[in-house]
Design an enzyme around this catalytic site. Structure first.
Site, PDB file in Angstrom:
ATOM      1  N   CYS A 136      40.611  50.525  45.417  1.00 15.75           N
ATOM      2  CA  CYS A 136      39.728  51.717  45.456  1.00 15.75           C
ATOM      3  C   CYS A 136      38.164  51.059  45.932  1.00 15.75           C
ATOM      4  CB  CYS A 136      39.825  52.250  44.421  1.00 15.75           C
ATOM      5  SG  CYS A 136      41.228  52.604  43.873  1.00 15.75           S
ATOM      6  N   ASP A 180      36.641  35.432  56.500  1.00 15.29           N
ATOM      7  CA  ASP A 180      36.229  36.620  57.340  1.00 15.29           C
ATOM      8  C   ASP A 180      35.099  36.306  58.261  1.00 15.29           C
ATOM      9  OD1 ASP A 180      36.113  39.376  58.249  1.00 15.29           O
ATOM     10  OD2 ASP A 180      34.978  40.033  56.432  1.00 15.29           O
ATOM     11  N   HIS A 237      35.087  53.593  47.384  1.00 17.43           N
ATOM     12  CA  HIS A 237      34.660  54.378  46.228  1.00 17.43           C
ATOM     13  C   HIS A 237      33.476  53.579  45.375  1.00 17.43           C
ATOM     14  CE1 HIS A 237      37.089  58.035  46.709  1.00 17.43           C
ATOM     15  NE2 HIS A 237      38.051  57.167  46.832  1.00 17.43           N
ATOM     16  N   THR A 240      36.168  51.353  66.622  1.00 16.96           N
ATOM     17  CA  THR A 240      34.967  51.665  66.013  1.00 16.96           C
ATOM     18  C   THR A 240      33.873  51.169  66.991  1.00 16.96           C
ATOM     19  OG1 THR A 240      34.723  49.448  64.859  1.00 16.96           O
ATOM     20  CG2 THR A 240      35.411  51.292  63.692  1.00 16.96           C
ATOM     21  N   ALA A 296      42.284  44.138  61.263  1.00 25.12           N
ATOM     22  CA  ALA A 296      42.799  42.810  60.961  1.00 25.12           C
ATOM     23  C   ALA A 296      43.018  42.860  59.231  1.00 25.12           C
ATOM     24  CB  ALA A 296      41.847  41.650  61.156  1.00 25.12           C
ATOM     25  N   GLU A 297      42.296  43.486  58.668  1.00 24.58           N
ATOM     26  CA  GLU A 297      42.420  43.370  57.092  1.00 24.58           C
ATOM     27  C   GLU A 297      43.848  44.157  56.660  1.00 24.58           C
ATOM     28  OE1 GLU A 297      38.583  41.789  57.546  1.00 24.58           O
ATOM     29  OE2 GLU A 297      39.452  43.719  58.308  1.00 24.58           O
ATOM     30  N   GLU A 337      26.245  54.794  63.486  1.00 25.36           N
ATOM     31  CA  GLU A 337      26.005  53.324  64.012  1.00 25.36           C
ATOM     32  C   GLU A 337      25.538  53.356  65.431  1.00 25.36           C
ATOM     33  OE1 GLU A 337      28.938  50.754  62.709  1.00 25.36           O
ATOM     34  OE2 GLU A 337      28.417  50.844  60.542  1.00 25.36           O
TER      35      GLU A 337
END
Length: 703
Positions: free
Chosen positions: A625, A321, A629, A182, A199-200, A86
């Protein structure tokens, strides 16, 4: 205003004033790079957004609609990794600096691609478990001969720009908590400004300034209040606390500054974008409501001290969010016949804001994508007129646009002073918000208070096709004065690259279909493209050396949409290639031919579980997950596909990784205390069932 009505499908997309032209300098490059008798003039890209104003506009005009078809690959550099590239490259003194997965920094000759140096910060890869949105980073900063880079494990590091030698290394977070970095640092008056994410996972957001000479922290501004019993760090925090209810500090509060910033040197104001609440569900975070300052806000600070000046909150009482960390742009616009110094943002909530950047006064706001959570923004109060059903906490589930991906995510937009248009990588991706009836806060793990199972796509072919048609992405040319579209180009996927506009009359954007594309800036006509072999999410830049204009972009498919839905929506992108690619007129270099994979899928164990066990296992999978995934255990290809894991052959081997943390050094978190041993067997049974289902073939999405 565009309202929508969609069928109740259980699915989601989760998860110009010259002062502000491109920060260019004309100076001879160092003697070790060119003959002193023949100084080479460069026009640089030395700041993250091209300038402090973050317009992502290049004043270079050698490449035009008339000759862009002659654009070719000059060189490419293999980054050695491919997961979620990114980064915005920087170009200083003929050297291009780029970052890749796990914060590896490469310095290359901007003419030839020859490697000058590389730096690996040796990040703690177990911190990948604290990343909501892939193991990504968005680039470095440059200041006075130093390259400044943030790391996933919360450090800020200064390197010698010529040699790559580490000069200082400071920890900016409590590493025992699930903080990550990030975003790219920004440099303001000798200070490196950096925020964080998490935050999550239950953290309290803040932004900090560090002395670029020695790494000493100069100031820190918290974006949400802490426990009132501990006192407040500033009057701004005391005021913010009046807008919160309950014991929010036990959940962290959120409000992380994980990406966008801008700086006005004339007003001496630093603007930071603030993220979502922790948890998302306001009923849990702040029972009884409240605006919850400074969530989802643009906050103006004094860069010398971190002192609060003003704020504008795009989404009061945020519960969806709906971050305001999306790209912010400074410009001068003619509004109602008067020149206004503005800050512009298209945050996740779907409205495009034009704000007076001196005072924080709202000038205008209109939806740039379809919106159904609010009917409009009241320009007198600056507040959204919410639809009551959108307040989903404690109420019925609500199918909503935008969803958590937003109408615009982190991918940078661009403003052209020539056309007066803002070019937005826009998204349409609805989501069903619904309470997690079994929610209990677990520090360091996914805590949204929303039922993640609502994000699972249906496996009925007709419904799947309907959802695929509803998921949209486009390049949107937006008139910020008239607050309406000028033109738009539809994409095949909602997840596409950041944008560059140029004085040559062009707009460049990469996309999920592995193409870098040039469009006419005034009409959107597609003029040129290049197949990059992998999806492009990073934004391009442009620079000049020896009288030649170059275009550079980093490629590498990834990010949160890709992790969750990349397997179900492959979009023509190979996940195994990450490069920095540089183009110029007349160049004819070629990318190497990709070798076809010959790896055979192993035969999974037979599925013997009953329907009730599989359903319970899917609920466990969706809540723990899926964000890495993939939905229905169909991997994006960025990380191993669990359906073909040899761990499925043994309860003990599965437990050693999932509960005991056998692969934490590779970013796989340990779920001890989160998933019990009895639940683990149910989870394994579901994954085995998914491996035997052959869903890719049923839905016609197998590669």
């Amino acid at each position: 205003m565009n309202n929508i009505g969609l069928p109740p499908l259980r699915w989601v997309s989760l998860v110009c004033a010259p002062l502000f032209l491109l920060a260019c300098s004309k100076a001879p490059i160092p003697a070790d790079m060119a003959s002193a008798a023949e100084p080479v003039i460069v026009q640089e890209w030395s700041k993250h957004g091209g300038s402090d104003a973050e317009q992502r506009f290049s004043p270079l005009e050698q490449i035009t609609p008339a000759n862009v078809e002659q654009l070719g690959l000059a060189w490419a550099f293999d980054l050695g990794v491919s997961r979620g590239i990114e980064a915005t490259p920087l170009v200083v003194d003929g050297v291009i600096y780029v970052t890749a997965t796990w914060n590896k920094v490469s310095a290359l000759d901007a003419r030839t691609g020859e490697l000058r140096w590389q730096f690996d910060p040796q990040v703690d890869r177990s911190k990948a478990a604290d990343l909501c949105c892939d193991a990504v980073n968005r680039g470095v900063a440059y200041s006075d001969g130093k390259i400044i880079t943030g790391t996933i494990d919360g450090r800020l590091i200064a390197l010698d720009a010529k040699t790559g030698k580490k000069l200082w290394d400071v920890v900016t977070v409590d590493q025992s908590q699930p903080y990550t970095i990030t975003g790219a640092p920004r440099i303001v008056n000798g200070k490196a400004i950096i925020g964080n994410g998490g935050a999550e996972y239950g953290v309290r957001g803040y932004v900090s300034a560090y002395d670029v000479n020695n790494g000493d922290m100069v100031w820190r501004f918290y974006t949400v209040p802490g426990n009132p019993a501990d006192g407040f760090e500033s009057p701004a925090m005391a005021k913010a606390a009046e807008t919160w209810k309950g014991e929010w500090w036990k959940y962290g509060g959120g409000g992380t500054v994980w990406d966008s910033m801008a700086y006005d040197p004339e007003l001496d104001l630093l603007y930071v974008g603030v993220g979502n609440g922790s948890p998302w569900n306001q009923n849990i975070r702040s029972p009884g409501g409240g605006d919850n300052l400074y969530l989802s806000s643009i906050v103006a600070l004094r860069p010398e001290t971190g002192e609060y000046v003003w704020h504008y909150q795009t989404t009061p009482g945020e519960t969806w969010d709906y971050t305001a960390t999306q790209h912010m742009i400074l410009a001068e616009l003619d509004i109602d016949g008067k020149p206004r110094k503005v800050i512009m943002q298209a945050p996740k909530n779907g409205f495009f804001y034009v704000i007076d950047r001196a005072t924080g006064e709202l000038l205008s706001a209109e939806n740039y994508v379809p919106v159904n959570w609010a009917t409009h923004i009241d320009t007198k109060t600056g507040r959204p007129a919410e639809v009551p059903e959108a307040r989903w906490g404690g109420r019925a589930p609500h199918l909503q646009l935008p969803g958590p991906f937003g109408g615009h995510n982190w991918h940078p937009m661009s403003f052209s002073p020539d056309t007066g248009l803002v070019y937005i990588p826009a998204i349409e991706a609805p989501y069903i918000y619904s309470d997690d009836k079994n929610f209990s806060f677990k520090e360091g793990h996914w805590n949204t208070g929303a039922d993640s199972a609502m994000g699972s796509l249906p496996t009925d072919m007709a419904q799947f096709k309907a959802i695929k048609a509803a998921l949209k992405g486009r390049l949107l040319a937006w008139d910020p004065v008239k607050q309406r579209p000028a033109w738009q180009v539809e994409h095949g996927s909602p997840w596409n690259g950041g944008v560059l506009s140029t004085a040559g009359g062009l707009v460049f954007q990469g996309n999920a279909d592995a193409k870098l594309v040039a469009y006419r800036a005034d009409t959107g006509e597609r003029l040129w493209d290049f197949f990059a072999q992998t999806g492009i999410v990073a934004p391009p830049i442009s620079y000049e050396l020896d009288g030649e204009q170059y275009l550079a972009v980093a490629s590498g498919w990834g990010g949160t949409f890709t992790l969750v839905y990349g397997g179900l929506f492959p979009a023509g992108s190979d996940a195994g290639v990450g490069r920095l690619m540089v183009f110029k007129l007349g160049a004819t270099a070629k990318l190497p031919v990709l070798a076809e994979s010959t790896m055979a899928k192993p035969t999974p164990p037979a599925s013997t579980a009953n329907a009730a066990t599989i359903a319970k296992g899917k609920q466990l999978y969706d809540n723990n997950c899926v964000v890495c995934h993939g939905d229905h255990v169909i991997s994006s290809g960025l990380i191993p596909d669990l359906r073909w894991s040899p761990l499925l052959n043994s309860d003990e081997a599965f437990k050693a990784v999932v509960i005991d943390g056998g692969l934490t050094s590779r970013g796989m978190p340990a779920f001890r205390g989160i998933i019990s041993e009895s639940e683990l067997k149910i989870l394994r049974a579901y994954i085995i069932s998914a491996a035997n289902e052959g869903l890719e073939e049923k839905l016609g999405i197998g590669k």
